[in-house]
Scaffold this motif. Structure first.
Motif, PDB file in Angstrom:
ATOM      1  N   GLU A 104       0.616  -1.200  -0.064  1.00  0.00           N
ATOM      2  CA  GLU A 104      -0.210  -0.162   0.034  1.00  0.00           C
ATOM      3  C   GLU A 104       0.919   1.336  -0.178  1.00  0.00           C
ATOM      4  N   ASN A 105       2.351   0.934   0.483  1.00  0.00           N
ATOM      5  CA  ASN A 105       2.746   2.193   0.768  1.00  0.00           C
ATOM      6  C   ASN A 105       3.393   3.025  -0.816  1.00  0.00           C
ATOM      7  N   ILE A 106       2.969   1.795  -1.547  1.00  0.00           N
ATOM      8  CA  ILE A 106       3.917   1.915  -2.859  1.00  0.00           C
ATOM      9  C   ILE A 106       2.739   1.992  -3.582  1.00  0.00           C
ATOM     10  N   GLY A 107       1.228   1.609  -4.025  1.00  0.00           N
ATOM     11  CA  GLY A 107       0.567   2.069  -4.800  1.00  0.00           C
ATOM     12  C   GLY A 107       0.394   2.940  -4.171  1.00  0.00           C
ATOM     13  N   PHE A 108       0.051   4.010  -2.907  1.00  0.00           N
ATOM     14  CA  PHE A 108      -0.651   5.028  -2.580  1.00  0.00           C
ATOM     15  C   PHE A 108       0.463   5.920  -3.518  1.00  0.00           C
ATOM     16  N   VAL A 109       1.334   6.216  -2.949  1.00  0.00           N
ATOM     17  CA  VAL A 109       2.787   6.742  -3.605  1.00  0.00           C
ATOM     18  C   VAL A 109       2.335   7.269  -5.049  1.00  0.00           C
ATOM     19  N   ARG A 110       2.270   6.221  -6.074  1.00  0.00           N
ATOM     20  CA  ARG A 110       2.423   6.121  -7.168  1.00  0.00           C
ATOM     21  C   ARG A 110       1.273   6.907  -7.376  1.00  0.00           C
ATOM     22  N   SER A 111       0.269   6.035  -6.496  1.00  0.00           N
ATOM     23  CA  SER A 111      -0.489   8.200  -7.550  1.00  0.00           C
ATOM     24  C   SER A 111      -0.769   9.442  -6.926  1.00  0.00           C
ATOM     25  N   ILE A 112      -0.072   9.510  -6.159  1.00  0.00           N
ATOM     26  CA  ILE A 112       0.594  10.812  -5.895  1.00  0.00           C
ATOM     27  C   ILE A 112       1.351  11.790  -6.994  1.00  0.00           C
ATOM     28  N   ILE A 113       2.544  10.456  -6.964  1.00  0.00           N
ATOM     29  CA  ILE A 113       3.513  10.714  -7.269  1.00  0.00           C
ATOM     30  C   ILE A 113       3.242   9.729  -9.247  1.00  0.00           C
ATOM     31  N   PRO A 114       2.897   9.335 -10.124  1.00  0.00           N
ATOM     32  CA  PRO A 114       2.660   8.531 -10.988  1.00  0.00           C
ATOM     33  C   PRO A 114       3.820   8.248 -11.842  1.00  0.00           C
ATOM     34  N   ASP A 115       4.685  10.023 -12.678  1.00  0.00           N
ATOM     35  CA  ASP A 115       5.049   9.893 -13.197  1.00  0.00           C
ATOM     36  C   ASP A 115       6.518   9.949 -12.926  1.00  0.00           C
ATOM     37  N   ALA A 116       6.326   9.623 -11.818  1.00  0.00           N
ATOM     38  CA  ALA A 116       7.993   9.907 -11.377  1.00  0.00           C
ATOM     39  C   ALA A 116       9.097   8.633 -11.837  1.00  0.00           C
ATOM     40  N   GLN A 117       9.778   9.288 -12.089  1.00  0.00           N
ATOM     41  CA  GLN A 117      10.707   8.538 -13.104  1.00  0.00           C
ATOM     42  C   GLN A 117      11.922   7.747 -12.356  1.00  0.00           C
ATOM     43  N   ARG A 118      12.922   8.881 -10.883  1.00  0.00           N
ATOM     44  CA  ARG A 118      13.968   8.068 -10.600  1.00  0.00           C
ATOM     45  C   ARG A 118      13.398   8.495  -8.732  1.00  0.00           C
ATOM     46  N   LEU A 119      13.461   7.451  -8.129  1.00  0.00           N
ATOM     47  CA  LEU A 119      12.516   7.677  -6.037  1.00  0.00           C
ATOM     48  C   LEU A 119      13.737   7.187  -5.597  1.00  0.00           C
ATOM     49  N   ILE A 120      13.833   7.686  -4.448  1.00  0.00           N
ATOM     50  CA  ILE A 120      15.040   7.314  -3.309  1.00  0.00           C
ATOM     51  C   ILE A 120      14.292   6.582  -2.273  1.00  0.00           C
ATOM     52  N   TRP A 121      14.150   5.526  -1.583  1.00  0.00           N
ATOM     53  CA  TRP A 121      12.693   4.936  -1.201  1.00  0.00           C
ATOM     54  C   TRP A 121      13.744   4.372   0.894  1.00  0.00           C
ATOM     55  N   LYS A 138       4.971  -4.189  -7.546  1.00  0.00           N
ATOM     56  CA  LYS A 138       4.026  -3.408  -7.841  1.00  0.00           C
ATOM     57  C   LYS A 138       4.403  -2.365  -8.483  1.00  0.00           C
ATOM     58  N   TRP A 139       5.652  -1.170  -9.399  1.00  0.00           N
ATOM     59  CA  TRP A 139       6.211  -0.675  -9.334  1.00  0.00           C
ATOM     60  C   TRP A 139       8.037  -0.877 -10.354  1.00  0.00           C
ATOM     61  N   PRO A 140       7.808  -1.482 -11.395  1.00  0.00           N
ATOM     62  CA  PRO A 140       8.931  -1.784 -12.355  1.00  0.00           C
ATOM     63  C   PRO A 140       8.813  -0.861 -12.721  1.00  0.00           C
ATOM     64  N   GLN A 141       8.736   0.031 -13.041  1.00  0.00           N
ATOM     65  CA  GLN A 141       8.916   0.916 -14.713  1.00  0.00           C
ATOM     66  C   GLN A 141       9.487   2.014 -13.672  1.00  0.00           C
ATOM     67  N   VAL A 142       9.488   2.421 -12.206  1.00  0.00           N
ATOM     68  CA  VAL A 142      10.619   3.317 -12.260  1.00  0.00           C
ATOM     69  C   VAL A 142      11.971   2.844 -11.209  1.00  0.00           C
ATOM     70  N   THR A 143      12.559   3.637 -11.624  1.00  0.00           N
ATOM     71  CA  THR A 143      14.250   3.745 -11.083  1.00  0.00           C
ATOM     72  C   THR A 143      13.894   3.751  -9.171  1.00  0.00           C
TER      73      THR A 143
END
Length: 221
Positions: A104-121, A138-143
């Motif tokens: 859910e952490n990943i899913g809700f963050v993805r809904s906030i910034i769906p176009d993100a390319q690079r993220l630090i978790w 859950k979000w393989p498209q993002v680096t």
């Protein structure tokens, strides 16, 4: 639960090293802090923000089993307050207060910034591999770059989470590494012979509190 003797500590270090995987860091679209009982995650997010690795922080987390009654509100809100106290501008932070697990952490963050390319978790050291395995599904498209507060196993236990609880947490997450790929929650992770042996020894020693009840009942037979 058994006492933490030198044998238990030796096996616990094997699991700590397994879970606490290393990832090089570069600049990103945002820093994502995963809520928990450990406010040092917020400290690490603030540190990375001040280093200029991203201009935005998103804290994600409702209130889980280990944080009920620990904070006045959600984990995300507590982390936000901590980061602001460390000099991060409030307008640079978003608090996502619904997520109750890593998926859910990943899913809700993805809904906030769906176009993100690079993220630090940013997460607890002993949760880094689970976050990586979850992101792969859950979000393989993002680096994704995954980091944690930089301290040792001995320094991880705190007022709200004892060494015994930490060991049980790591044991439970090894079980999840083996079980969750079949459910689609995580990508398959290697489980070496040393990790399997450490898991077995710690289960035998009684560090099973973070295993699902049905699994614990089978082990107790």
């Amino acid at each position: 639960m058994a006492a933490v003797d030198q044998s238990v500590l030796r096996h616990a270090r094997v699991l700590w090293d397994y879970h606490n995987t290393e990832t090089p860091l570069e600049t990103a679209d945002a820093i994502i802090g995963l809520g928990s009982y450990d406010l040092r995650v917020a400290d690490r997010c603030a540190q990375l923000f001040h280093r200029g690795l991203a201009s935005r922080i998103i804290f994600t987390g409702a209130s889980g089993n280990w944080t009920q009654g620990m904070f006045a509100g959600s984990e995300a809100a507590a982390f936000l307050q901590r980061a602001v106290s460390l000099g991060v501008p409030g307008e640079a932070i978003t608090a996502e207060e619904k997520a109750t697990n890593i998926g859910e952490n990943i899913g809700f963050v993805r809904s906030i910034i769906p176009d993100a390319q690079r993220l630090i978790w940013v997460t607890k050291p002993q949760t880094r591999r689970r976050v990586s395995a979850s992101l792969a599904v859950k979000w393989p498209q993002v680096t994704s770059m995954i980091t944690a507060p930089e301290h040792s196993l001995a320094e991880q236990p705190g007022k709200h989470h004892s060494l015994e609880a930490l060991i049980a947490e790591m044991v439970g997450d090894v079980w999840r590494m083996a079980a969750y790929p079949d459910t689609g929650f995580q990508a398959l992770q290697p489980l070496g012979a040393d990790v399997r042996m450490a898991f077995d020894r710690l289960v035998t020693a009684g560090f099973t509190n973070h295993l699902p009840p049905r699994v614990r009942s089978l082990l107790d037979r």
